[in-house]
Design an enzyme around this catalytic site. Sequence first.
Site, PDB file in Angstrom:
ATOM      1  N   ASN A 140       0.820  -1.216   0.000  1.00  0.00           N
ATOM      2  CA  ASN A 140       0.000   0.000   0.000  1.00  0.00           C
ATOM      3  C   ASN A 140       0.851   1.261   0.000  1.00  0.00           C
ATOM      4  O   ASN A 140       1.991   1.252   0.475  1.00  0.00           O
ATOM      5  CB  ASN A 140      -0.916   0.037   1.236  1.00  0.00           C
ATOM      6  CG  ASN A 140      -1.998  -1.017   1.199  1.00  0.00           C
ATOM      7  OD1 ASN A 140      -2.701  -1.155   0.205  1.00  0.00           O
ATOM      8  ND2 ASN A 140      -2.129  -1.771   2.272  1.00  0.00           N
ATOM      9  N   ASP A 147      11.392   2.425   6.472  1.00  0.00           N
ATOM     10  CA  ASP A 147      10.198   2.336   7.317  1.00  0.00           C
ATOM     11  C   ASP A 147      10.546   1.908   8.734  1.00  0.00           C
ATOM     12  O   ASP A 147       9.967   2.407   9.711  1.00  0.00           O
ATOM     13  CB  ASP A 147       9.172   1.386   6.695  1.00  0.00           C
ATOM     14  CG  ASP A 147       9.735   0.000   6.393  1.00  0.00           C
ATOM     15  OD1 ASP A 147      10.970  -0.137   6.269  1.00  0.00           O
ATOM     16  OD2 ASP A 147       8.935  -0.952   6.260  1.00  0.00           O
TER      17      ASP A 147
END
Length: 265
Positions: free
Chosen positions: A11, A114
Amino acid sequence: MLLAIDVGNTNIVLGLYADEPAEGADPVLVRDWRMRTEPRMTADELALTVRGLLGSYADRITGISALSTVPSLLRELRVMLGRYWTDVPRVVVEPGVRTGVPLLVDNPKEVGADRVINTLAAHHLHATNCVVVDFGTSTNIDAISAKGEFLGGAFAPGIEISLDALASRAAQLRKVELVRPRSVIGKNTVECLQSGILYGFAGQVDGLVRRIVAELESTHGGPTTVIGTGGLAPLVVTESDTISHHVPDLTLLGLRLVYDRNFGS
């Protein structure tokens, strides 16, 4: 307003933060959006989608903080920002960018952006050791010291990857909707799959977290705060015995914080 962009393997998540929070207050997330990642998307296609979601906010952006864990989209992300928000201050998180996170691992360049950003956000929220469980394409479980040091972690296959593999390799099994079954003991094929995936993953996560917390506290003391985040976290967190906090926007918060580190607040 600050635009945070998190390009993941599954995503792309966008977050829009208010300009200036009150002194001592956390940044305020005004809106957020989630869309499916298309690895072959061009910079122009990415911009069309992002600007379409932002609507009237698109021309009110005063800063941008972004990351991509998809190498093919990292270049397109840079091109998009340079082409469509030319004069807007921006930071793209990659090696060399100032994050303030010590990476105490064998090869710091291997650590995904991340994971670094989640470390920054977790340490901002909690002045303890932290373990971050990020439910994404893979399930990442990361250990963070009370000093905000990234210590390493563990990877496991993500829920959707495991479900896809099971459906493709077992002739009589098919992909099912990821929802909580009526009971742990499934009464049909769909419920059996849902039970095995949901409760199996919750048990796997709890087992890994317990081992990581024990090792972390044996070397760094305690206590330890365990945080769940990522797109599939809402499904698993409620069944976990070890995750005490669910922070859906952890990565977006980290992107806001790293922007402030590089451009001031």
